[in-house]
Design a protein around this motif. Sequence first.
Motif, PDB file in Angstrom:
ATOM      1  N   MET A  38       0.844  -1.178   0.000  1.00  0.00           N
ATOM      2  CA  MET A  38       0.000   0.000   0.000  1.00  0.00           C
ATOM      3  C   MET A  38       0.889   1.242   0.000  1.00  0.00           C
ATOM      4  SD  MET A  38      -3.238   0.421   2.315  1.00  0.00           S
ATOM      5  CE  MET A  38      -4.556   1.284   1.601  1.00  0.00           C
ATOM      6  N   THR A  39       0.651   2.119  -0.930  1.00  0.00           N
ATOM      7  CA  THR A  39       1.475   3.304  -1.049  1.00  0.00           C
ATOM      8  C   THR A  39       0.720   4.543  -0.579  1.00  0.00           C
ATOM      9  OG1 THR A  39       0.744   3.654  -3.309  1.00  0.00           O
ATOM     10  CG2 THR A  39       2.751   2.380  -3.014  1.00  0.00           C
ATOM     11  N   THR A  40       1.478   5.485  -0.084  1.00  0.00           N
ATOM     12  CA  THR A  40       0.882   6.737   0.364  1.00  0.00           C
ATOM     13  C   THR A  40       0.725   7.677  -0.830  1.00  0.00           C
ATOM     14  OG1 THR A  40       3.016   7.745   0.819  1.00  0.00           O
ATOM     15  CG2 THR A  40       1.994   6.493   2.611  1.00  0.00           C
ATOM     16  N   LYS A  41       0.032   8.782  -0.613  1.00  0.00           N
ATOM     17  CA  LYS A  41      -0.164   9.747  -1.697  1.00  0.00           C
ATOM     18  C   LYS A  41       1.159  10.340  -2.158  1.00  0.00           C
ATOM     19  CE  LYS A  41      -4.869  11.051  -0.805  1.00  0.00           C
ATOM     20  NZ  LYS A  41      -5.838  12.088  -1.012  1.00  0.00           N
ATOM     21  N   LYS A  42       2.078  10.528  -1.215  1.00  0.00           N
ATOM     22  CA  LYS A  42       3.384  11.075  -1.571  1.00  0.00           C
ATOM     23  C   LYS A  42       4.144  10.104  -2.477  1.00  0.00           C
ATOM     24  CE  LYS A  42       7.147  13.446   0.751  1.00  0.00           C
ATOM     25  NZ  LYS A  42       7.715  13.816   2.034  1.00  0.00           N
ATOM     26  N   GLU A  43       4.090   8.810  -2.153  1.00  0.00           N
ATOM     27  CA  GLU A  43       4.754   7.803  -2.981  1.00  0.00           C
ATOM     28  C   GLU A  43       4.090   7.689  -4.346  1.00  0.00           C
ATOM     29  OE1 GLU A  43       4.361   4.501  -0.366  1.00  0.00           O
ATOM     30  OE2 GLU A  43       6.345   4.764   0.496  1.00  0.00           O
TER      31      GLU A  43
END
Length: 114
Positions: free
Chosen positions: A1-6
């Motif tokens: 799961m990736t964050t919005k920044k990633e």
Amino acid sequence: MTTKKEQRRLKIKFRIRKNVTGSAERPRLSVFRSNKQIYAQVINDLTGTTLASASSLGLEKLAKIEQAKKVGELVAAHAKAAGVEQVVFDRNGYLYHGRVQALAEAAREGGLKF
């Protein structure tokens, strides 16, 4: 799961990689920056081989900008030993600022042409 920044960085990375590829004459200098370390590789994308690499592992006693400068010098020296004079710079979606900029400038001073 990736964050919005990633997700944002990956989107920028793919947009850059559409146009930036490494060849035998001008391989790609790819930079990866984590919170504690910085890594650089000189890659020939046509054959999928890494020609030279350097990382800040073992340089923890230096400040992060100093680590990046040292890695830039190391990767330039390793690339020159492998016979590489010119590279295409791949910032990998990171802003050209701070550690990424310090690494690039140190690699230029080490003799690589972007």
